[in-house]
Motif scaffolding. Sequence first.
Motif, short mmCIF file in Angstrom:
data_model
loop_
_atom_site.label_atom_id
_atom_site.label_comp_id
_atom_site.label_asym_id
_atom_site.label_seq_id
_atom_site.Cartn_x
_atom_site.Cartn_y
_atom_site.Cartn_z
N ALA A 54 0.73 -1.24 -0.17
CA ALA A 54 -0.02 -0.06 -0.13
C ALA A 54 0.77 1.27 0.04
O ALA A 54 0.56 2.14 -0.71
CB ALA A 54 -0.90 0.08 1.14
N THR A 55 1.91 1.32 0.72
CA THR A 55 2.89 2.43 0.71
C THR A 55 3.40 2.50 -0.50
O THR A 55 3.84 3.74 -0.97
CB THR A 55 3.82 2.41 1.86
N ARG A 56 4.03 1.72 -1.13
CA ARG A 56 4.52 1.45 -2.64
C ARG A 56 3.48 2.36 -3.53
O ARG A 56 3.85 3.07 -4.31
CB ARG A 56 5.01 0.10 -2.97
N GLU A 62 8.09 5.98 -4.72
CA GLU A 62 8.95 7.25 -4.74
C GLU A 62 9.79 6.80 -3.40
O GLU A 62 10.66 7.71 -3.13
CB GLU A 62 8.34 8.53 -4.87
N LEU A 63 9.17 6.40 -2.51
CA LEU A 63 9.82 5.89 -1.28
C LEU A 63 10.92 4.76 -1.30
O LEU A 63 10.74 3.69 -1.93
CB LEU A 63 8.92 5.59 -0.07
N ARG A 68 9.72 2.86 3.45
CA ARG A 68 8.51 2.04 3.67
C ARG A 68 8.45 1.17 4.80
O ARG A 68 7.42 1.14 5.64
CB ARG A 68 8.13 1.28 2.41
N GLU A 69 9.51 0.65 5.40
CA GLU A 69 9.61 -0.34 6.28
C GLU A 69 9.42 0.62 7.75
O GLU A 69 8.52 -0.09 8.38
CB GLU A 69 10.88 -0.64 6.58
N GLU A 70 9.87 1.70 7.60
CA GLU A 70 9.76 2.68 8.86
C GLU A 70 8.35 3.02 9.18
O GLU A 70 7.64 3.18 10.11
CB GLU A 70 10.68 3.75 8.77
N LEU A 76 1.96 -0.08 12.45
CA LEU A 76 1.68 -1.52 13.30
C LEU A 76 1.85 -1.07 14.70
O LEU A 76 1.18 -1.48 15.59
CB LEU A 76 2.62 -2.31 12.75
N ASP A 77 2.96 -0.25 15.00
CA ASP A 77 3.00 0.21 16.44
C ASP A 77 1.92 1.20 16.98
O ASP A 77 1.52 0.85 18.30
CB ASP A 77 4.28 1.12 16.77
#
Length: 110
Positions: A54-56, A62-63, A68-70, A76-77
């Motif tokens: 989804a972030t991609r 562009e990230l 994206r992992e962050e 999730l946190d």
Amino acid sequence: MFSTMPGNLTFEDFLDMMSVFSEAAPRDIKAWYAFRIYDLDDDMYIGREDLLEATRLLTKGELHAQEREEIVASVLDEADVDGDGRLSFMDFEHVVVRAPDFLSTFHIRV
């Protein structure tokens, strides 16, 4: 919710799907459809891979992977109430209820 045949969408399914984007649609219906949009692998959870994809898609690639992992770790946190590493609908709905602009932004004006 949708017809059982993958790739097939009845006209009634289409109308149901589009009605959720009405400004008058209830929050719980909007939340359910939003949840299903982000549950990319259709397993009834929004997992790490769903969030990464989804972030991609939302950032048009562009990230960097680390960025994206962050974002995924942060989501999730913040939203994973039961700590199982994925978002159930209850986790997702808990976040949506706290987002006052959800109802006013999850719609299509024609």
